[in-house]
Write an enzyme that holds these catalytic residues in place. Sequence first.
Site, PDB file in Angstrom:
ATOM      1  N   THR A  86      46.434 -30.564  -1.099  1.00  0.00           N
ATOM      2  CA  THR A  86      45.674 -31.524  -1.224  1.00  0.00           C
ATOM      3  C   THR A  86      46.048 -32.440   0.136  1.00  0.00           C
ATOM      4  N   ASP A  87      45.227 -33.304   0.422  1.00  0.00           N
ATOM      5  CA  ASP A  87      45.206 -34.200   1.660  1.00  0.00           C
ATOM      6  C   ASP A  87      46.284 -35.495   1.183  1.00  0.00           C
ATOM      7  N   GLU A  88      46.285 -35.622  -0.311  1.00  0.00           N
ATOM      8  CA  GLU A  88      46.983 -36.781  -0.897  1.00  0.00           C
ATOM      9  C   GLU A  88      48.518 -36.889  -0.493  1.00  0.00           C
TER      10      GLU A  88
ATOM     11  N   THR B 103      44.458 -25.586 -19.937  1.00  0.00           N
ATOM     12  CA  THR B 103      44.676 -26.776 -20.367  1.00  0.00           C
ATOM     13  C   THR B 103      43.396 -27.326 -20.754  1.00  0.00           C
TER      14      THR B 103
ATOM     15  N   ASN C 245      33.937 -45.327  -2.264  1.00  0.00           N
ATOM     16  CA  ASN C 245      33.449 -45.294  -3.518  1.00  0.00           C
ATOM     17  C   ASN C 245      32.209 -45.774  -4.047  1.00  0.00           C
TER      18      ASN C 245
ATOM     19  N   ASP D 242      50.846 -19.100 -18.377  1.00  0.00           N
ATOM     20  CA  ASP D 242      51.244 -20.227 -17.502  1.00  0.00           C
ATOM     21  C   ASP D 242      51.881 -19.608 -16.339  1.00  0.00           C
TER      22      ASP D 242
ATOM     23  N   TYR E  50      36.927 -48.788  -9.661  1.00  0.00           N
ATOM     24  CA  TYR E  50      38.035 -49.507  -9.860  1.00  0.00           C
ATOM     25  C   TYR E  50      38.208 -50.523  -8.378  1.00  0.00           C
TER      26      TYR E  50
ATOM     27  N   PHE F  53      45.835 -21.831  -7.414  1.00  0.00           N
ATOM     28  CA  PHE F  53      45.242 -23.065  -7.553  1.00  0.00           C
ATOM     29  C   PHE F  53      45.753 -24.036  -8.868  1.00  0.00           C
TER      30      PHE F  53
ATOM     31  N   TYR G 176      51.144 -37.261  -9.068  1.00  0.00           N
ATOM     32  CA  TYR G 176      50.405 -36.214  -8.823  1.00  0.00           C
ATOM     33  C   TYR G 176      50.870 -35.734  -7.470  1.00  0.00           C
TER      34      TYR G 176
ATOM     35  N   LYS H  91      52.448 -32.605  -5.873  1.00  0.00           N
ATOM     36  CA  LYS H  91      51.902 -31.523  -4.989  1.00  0.00           C
ATOM     37  C   LYS H  91      52.860 -31.445  -3.528  1.00  0.00           C
TER      38      LYS H  91
ATOM     39  N   LYS I  65      36.768 -36.830 -13.003  1.00  0.00           N
ATOM     40  CA  LYS I  65      36.760 -37.408 -11.662  1.00  0.00           C
ATOM     41  C   LYS I  65      35.439 -38.090 -11.397  1.00  0.00           C
TER      42      LYS I  65
HETATM   43  P1  NAD Z   1      41.370 -28.593 -12.299  1.00  0.00           P
HETATM   44  O1  NAD Z   1      42.398 -29.576 -13.032  1.00  0.00           O
HETATM   45  O2  NAD Z   1      39.974 -28.339 -12.549  1.00  0.00           O
HETATM   46  O3  NAD Z   1      41.980 -27.213 -12.663  1.00  0.00           O
HETATM   47  C1  NAD Z   1      43.397 -26.697 -12.854  1.00  0.00           C
HETATM   48  C2  NAD Z   1      43.539 -25.433 -13.650  1.00  0.00           C
HETATM   49  O4  NAD Z   1      44.695 -25.092 -13.547  1.00  0.00           O
HETATM   50  C3  NAD Z   1      42.779 -25.591 -15.149  1.00  0.00           C
HETATM   51  O5  NAD Z   1      41.958 -24.431 -15.108  1.00  0.00           O
HETATM   52  C4  NAD Z   1      44.094 -25.341 -15.900  1.00  0.00           C
HETATM   53  O6  NAD Z   1      44.082 -24.834 -17.057  1.00  0.00           O
HETATM   54  C5  NAD Z   1      44.999 -24.617 -14.985  1.00  0.00           C
HETATM   55  N1  NAD Z   1      46.589 -24.902 -15.142  1.00  0.00           N
HETATM   56  C6  NAD Z   1      46.958 -26.139 -15.480  1.00  0.00           C
HETATM   57  N2  NAD Z   1      48.499 -25.849 -15.487  1.00  0.00           N
HETATM   58  C7  NAD Z   1      48.787 -24.364 -15.497  1.00  0.00           C
HETATM   59  C8  NAD Z   1      49.821 -23.562 -15.799  1.00  0.00           C
HETATM   60  N3  NAD Z   1      50.818 -24.237 -15.941  1.00  0.00           N
HETATM   61  N4  NAD Z   1      49.618 -22.327 -15.750  1.00  0.00           N
HETATM   62  C9  NAD Z   1      48.612 -21.793 -15.248  1.00  0.00           C
HETATM   63  N5  NAD Z   1      47.173 -22.495 -15.075  1.00  0.00           N
HETATM   64  C10 NAD Z   1      47.216 -23.661 -15.292  1.00  0.00           C
HETATM   65  O7  NAD Z   1      42.024 -28.734 -10.811  1.00  0.00           O
HETATM   66  P2  NAD Z   1      40.862 -28.467  -9.509  1.00  0.00           P
HETATM   67  O8  NAD Z   1      40.445 -29.668  -9.054  1.00  0.00           O
HETATM   68  O9  NAD Z   1      40.268 -26.967  -9.751  1.00  0.00           O
HETATM   69  O10 NAD Z   1      42.234 -28.125  -8.635  1.00  0.00           O
HETATM   70  C11 NAD Z   1      42.524 -26.919  -8.154  1.00  0.00           C
HETATM   71  C12 NAD Z   1      43.846 -27.085  -6.922  1.00  0.00           C
HETATM   72  O11 NAD Z   1      43.103 -27.606  -6.057  1.00  0.00           O
HETATM   73  C13 NAD Z   1      45.027 -27.760  -7.373  1.00  0.00           C
HETATM   74  O12 NAD Z   1      46.116 -27.254  -7.101  1.00  0.00           O
HETATM   75  C14 NAD Z   1      44.548 -29.254  -6.717  1.00  0.00           C
HETATM   76  O13 NAD Z   1      45.694 -29.905  -6.681  1.00  0.00           O
HETATM   77  C15 NAD Z   1      44.067 -28.644  -5.569  1.00  0.00           C
HETATM   78  N6  NAD Z   1      43.164 -29.662  -4.917  1.00  0.00           N
HETATM   79  C16 NAD Z   1      42.097 -30.071  -5.651  1.00  0.00           C
HETATM   80  C17 NAD Z   1      41.105 -31.211  -4.989  1.00  0.00           C
HETATM   81  C18 NAD Z   1      40.036 -31.882  -5.886  1.00  0.00           C
HETATM   82  O14 NAD Z   1      39.190 -32.630  -5.181  1.00  0.00           O
HETATM   83  N7  NAD Z   1      39.680 -31.589  -6.986  1.00  0.00           N
HETATM   84  C19 NAD Z   1      41.169 -31.421  -3.433  1.00  0.00           C
HETATM   85  C20 NAD Z   1      42.214 -30.881  -2.821  1.00  0.00           C
HETATM   86  C21 NAD Z   1      43.158 -29.925  -3.432  1.00  0.00           C
HETATM   87  O1  DAU Z   2      42.017 -35.864  -1.990  1.00  0.00           O
HETATM   88  C1  DAU Z   2      42.083 -34.711  -2.843  1.00  0.00           C
HETATM   89  C2  DAU Z   2      42.313 -35.131  -4.203  1.00  0.00           C
HETATM   90  O2  DAU Z   2      40.979 -35.555  -4.865  1.00  0.00           O
HETATM   91  C3  DAU Z   2      42.659 -34.100  -5.189  1.00  0.00           C
HETATM   92  O3  DAU Z   2      44.134 -33.576  -4.543  1.00  0.00           O
HETATM   93  C4  DAU Z   2      42.772 -34.467  -6.746  1.00  0.00           C
HETATM   94  O4  DAU Z   2      43.278 -33.433  -7.461  1.00  0.00           O
HETATM   95  C5  DAU Z   2      41.495 -34.985  -6.702  1.00  0.00           C
HETATM   96  O5  DAU Z   2      41.472 -35.385  -8.399  1.00  0.00           O
HETATM   97  C6  DAU Z   2      41.036 -35.983  -5.949  1.00  0.00           C
HETATM   98  O6  DAU Z   2      41.698 -37.259  -6.145  1.00  0.00           O
HETATM   99  P1  DAU Z   2      41.012 -38.790  -6.402  1.00  0.00           P
HETATM  100  O7  DAU Z   2      42.126 -39.582  -6.747  1.00  0.00           O
HETATM  101  O8  DAU Z   2      40.703 -39.100  -4.787  1.00  0.00           O
HETATM  102  O9  DAU Z   2      39.740 -38.495  -7.292  1.00  0.00           O
HETATM  103  P2  DAU Z   2      39.070 -39.356  -8.519  1.00  0.00           P
HETATM  104  O10 DAU Z   2      37.766 -38.407  -8.377  1.00  0.00           O
HETATM  105  O11 DAU Z   2      39.951 -39.483  -9.483  1.00  0.00           O
HETATM  106  O12 DAU Z   2      38.890 -40.784  -7.478  1.00  0.00           O
HETATM  107  C7  DAU Z   2      38.139 -40.784  -6.477  1.00  0.00           C
HETATM  108  C8  DAU Z   2      38.060 -42.147  -6.020  1.00  0.00           C
HETATM  109  O13 DAU Z   2      37.154 -42.956  -7.200  1.00  0.00           O
HETATM  110  C9  DAU Z   2      39.449 -42.962  -5.981  1.00  0.00           C
HETATM  111  O14 DAU Z   2      39.562 -43.729  -5.104  1.00  0.00           O
HETATM  112  C10 DAU Z   2      39.391 -43.475  -7.336  1.00  0.00           C
HETATM  113  C11 DAU Z   2      37.963 -43.862  -7.590  1.00  0.00           C
HETATM  114  N1  DAU Z   2      37.460 -43.938  -9.155  1.00  0.00           N
HETATM  115  C12 DAU Z   2      37.691 -42.863  -9.728  1.00  0.00           C
HETATM  116  C13 DAU Z   2      37.275 -42.819 -11.167  1.00  0.00           C
HETATM  117  C14 DAU Z   2      37.678 -41.641 -12.030  1.00  0.00           C
HETATM  118  C15 DAU Z   2      37.120 -44.880  -9.656  1.00  0.00           C
HETATM  119  O15 DAU Z   2      36.582 -45.983  -8.794  1.00  0.00           O
HETATM  120  N2  DAU Z   2      36.469 -44.992 -10.714  1.00  0.00           N
HETATM  121  C16 DAU Z   2      36.667 -43.877 -11.463  1.00  0.00           C
HETATM  122  O16 DAU Z   2      36.188 -44.061 -12.902  1.00  0.00           O
END
Ligand code: NAD
Ligand code: DAU
Length: 357
Positions: free
Chosen positions: A133-135, A35, A258, A58, A216, A80, A159, A163, A198
């Site tokens: 995720t912790d969310e 994606t 933040n 997929d 935000y 993942f 989201y 999850k 992010k």
């Molecule tokens: P990301 O969005 O960077 O990557 C997701 C990947 O999944 C991408 O490479 C995308 O192409 C692939 N994907 C999406 N839909 C798919 C499908 N249907 N089939 C196969 N591949 C598909 O996400 P990330 O930040 O690397 O997160 C990875 C995992 O960890 C997720 O499950 C997310 O919920 C979890 N997670 C993320 C965070 C964080 O802070 N980023 C924290 C805790 C948990």
């Molecule tokens: O807690 C784990 C989660 O962390 C993961 O499960 C999600 O995949 C990951 O995207 C992340 O979610 P958040 O919503 O916490 O992350 P994000 O980076 O989008 O935002 C972090 C914080 O910053 C949140 O409180 C929103 C704020 N924010 C975010 C953006 C993009 C801003 O204030 N300004 C911004 O432009």
Amino acid sequence: MSILVTGGAGFIGANFVLDWLTQHDESVVNLDKLTYAGNLESLVSLENDERHIFVRGDIGDVALVDKLLKEHGPRAVINFAAESHVDRSIHGPGEFIQTNIVGTFHLLESVRAYWDALEGEAKQRFRFLHVSTDEVYGSLTQDAPAFSETNRYEPNSPYSASKAASDHLVRAYHQTYGLPVLTTNCSNNYGPYQFPEKLIPLIIHNALSGKPLPIYGDGQQVRDWLYVKDHCSAIRRVLESGRVGETYNVGGKNEKANLDVAYTLCDILDELASPSARQLALTSYRSLIIFVRDRPGHDRRYAIDASKLESELGWKPQETFASGVRKTVMWYLGNQNWVANVTSGAYRDWLDRQYRT
Ligand code: NAD
Ligand code: DAU
């Protein structure tokens, strides 16, 4: 032996695959739909590494997943793959339901059939590890204790609800069918290869482009930050020794508001960014910070209690927020091409050419 990783071209998945292959000789079958969030350029160092087998597809494609499981006979599947950005889930929840819930369901069905047919040692050893995720636990008040594994699920965004649903399916496949599952619930990750939608990479990217740094609401929402490599080491540890059917919280004890995160990034950039980049900001990058409309349903605070993982499995994060965030800024400064490619559309054009059927 091999493992099957889904979503291994995304932020955490790519870091996991890269780290895995520096530590193991076991090959990785990497199934990713590519994606907008998936980027093969993150894995370019593995181009000639036969241990990395990339397959575009997929997780919900049952025929493809069945074929991959049959062909490669992995000893573990690590899931993942997901739609991961809260703001996108607010604008359009459909893809989140499709991949995170329906996709995980189809993946579980394929894995269940595969595992059912295994025998002896191979069946004993097999694990399905679901990365969550912790969310799913919702939002904490300022003084509430950090999330533990027994907290009630109270997801607040499409989201996190998707999850949460996937976590429940994973649990049910263990309780009902005996599938040997493990689930990890991690806090906010940051580090190399994170798509600049992010908070942390967005702030770095916008600052270097002289664009406003959008915060935000009042910027006092708290997240518990973990360097991505520490998340990857936790997943390896849980895969190795986690108790089947259990969930493990993963976090870095780095609670930050933040606005403070944005200040920290600006201060490091003031120190490290080249003069030409610095000229874009007037005095300090801090002057680019602006407050914008809050995210609907914005969770106020997340914090993770990772004591189960630490005491049962002896895991500890290696990075503090200060060391991890400095490494991250340095990585982005040194990898501006990567950022330019993922943000310009050039990468998508390349994909269309490369994968044209
Ligand atoms: P990301 O969005 O960077 O990557 C997701 C990947 O999944 C991408 O490479 C995308 O192409 C692939 N994907 C999406 N839909 C798919 C499908 N249907 N089939 C196969 N591949 C598909 O996400 P990330 O930040 O690397 O997160 C990875 C995992 O960890 C997720 O499950 C997310 O919920 C979890 N997670 C993320 C965070 C964080 O802070 N980023 C924290 C805790 C948990
Ligand atoms: O807690 C784990 C989660 O962390 C993961 O499960 C999600 O995949 C990951 O995207 C992340 O979610 P958040 O919503 O916490 O992350 P994000 O980076 O989008 O935002 C972090 C914080 O910053 C949140 O409180 C929103 C704020 N924010 C975010 C953006 C993009 C801003 O204030 N300004 C911004 O432009």
